[in-house]
Enzyme design. Structure first.
Site, PDB file in Angstrom:
ATOM      1  N   CYS A  70      56.572  23.283  40.420  1.00  0.00           N
ATOM      2  CA  CYS A  70      58.008  23.054  39.515  1.00  0.00           C
ATOM      3  C   CYS A  70      57.610  21.593  39.780  1.00  0.00           C
ATOM      4  O   CYS A  70      57.406  20.572  40.158  1.00  0.00           O
ATOM      5  CB  CYS A  70      59.639  23.278  39.764  1.00  0.00           C
ATOM      6  SG  CYS A  70      61.110  22.587  39.633  1.00  0.00           S
ATOM      7  N   CYS A 177      56.418  22.877  31.554  1.00  0.00           N
ATOM      8  CA  CYS A 177      57.415  23.380  33.053  1.00  0.00           C
ATOM      9  C   CYS A 177      56.658  24.671  32.981  1.00  0.00           C
ATOM     10  O   CYS A 177      55.943  25.299  32.560  1.00  0.00           O
ATOM     11  CB  CYS A 177      58.472  23.531  32.517  1.00  0.00           C
ATOM     12  SG  CYS A 177      59.872  24.575  33.096  1.00  0.00           S
TER      13      CYS A 177
END
Length: 261
Positions: A70, A177
């Site tokens: 992440c 992302c």
């Protein structure tokens, strides 16, 4: 060999699939936080506390390395995670691939969550690795959440909106992302301009998987027997991959892996 990966949700799928392809014999531990997902809107303190809990749940299974799958958690919690877990457990963060993207000369667009776009962290990466290359920071409102839920209409809407914010002359897009790598080809189709050279996309999954192997002194062996198991932890409790994961090839690849005993 056992590799753990952590995220609030299914953004870790791309890196997990990359590890699976490099070492199909490795056991995988996926530690998710469905009770706290998404992490992006949370305060730094809250996000860090949740990331630590997810990481420690994974660490309890004795992995050789832990990948923070992440970008947002890497930005805010990587130092804390390393302080708590290293040197016993190597912790590998996920950094947007700005350096290799800028090496192509640009212009470059960085697609990222609104929380990351314009952040000091991302500005620092641009300053350090993209000097002299035109870089546009593109906030992708709602895209990570749409990918997380495999909401196809919402994915299309968010991709279209971000594409409209992307300068027409960009040659390269950084997927800032981990969720975005699951819809990379849809992003490519939306940004590719008629008559322009083929758009180059840069994700982080492959580099992160390779770095995890390097940190534990192992090499890729894609031809190894596909005997690695997959353990899924949902807030520390054994579970199964969330249903939306199966909407993506990366999720289906993992579902096909031998279930952990």
């Amino acid at each position: 060999m056992k590799i753990a990966l952590m995220d609030s949700g299914i953004g870790l799928l791309a890196a997990t699939a990359a590890v699976r392809r490099l070492r199909p014999d490795a056991d995988l531990v996926l530690s998710l936080d469905p009770a706290g997902m998404p992490w992006g809107p949370r305060s730094v303190q809250d996000l860090t506390a949740r990331a630590v809990a997810v990481a420690e749940a994974a660490a309890a299974h004795g992995p050789d390395a832990l990948i923070v799958g992440c970008n947002t958690a890497t930005v805010h919690a990587l130092t804390t995670l390393r302080d708590r877990l290293e040197p016993g457990l190597p912790v590998i963060g996920t950094v947007p691939a700005i350096k290799p993207a800028a090496a192509g000369g640009g212009p470059v667009a960085i697609w990222a969550t609104p929380a990351t776009t314009g952040s000091p962290y991302q500005k620092g990466l641009i300053r350090d690795f993209a000097g002299g290359v035109p870089v546009a920071e593109v906030p992708c409102w709602g895209l990570a959440e749409a990918v997380e839920h495999a909401d196809q209409a919402a994915i299309d809407e968010a991709v279209t909106a971000a594409a409209a914010l992307t300068p027409e002359n960009v040659t390269t897009v950084v997927l800032g992302c981990t969720h975005y790598e699951l819809v990379a080809e849809r992003i490519r189709s939306a940004v590719q301009r008629p008559g322009r050279p083929p758009l180059v996309l840069h994700g982080s999954a492959g580099a992160v998987a390779a770095q995890a192997l390097r940190r534990i002194g192992s090499r890729p062996e894609p031809g190894a027997p596909a005997e690695g198991t997959v353990t899924v932890l949902l807030n520390g409790v054994a579970g199964t991959l969330p249903g939306p994961a199966l909407a993506y090839a990366e999720g289906r690849l993992l579902q096909a892996a031998t279930a952990a005993r």
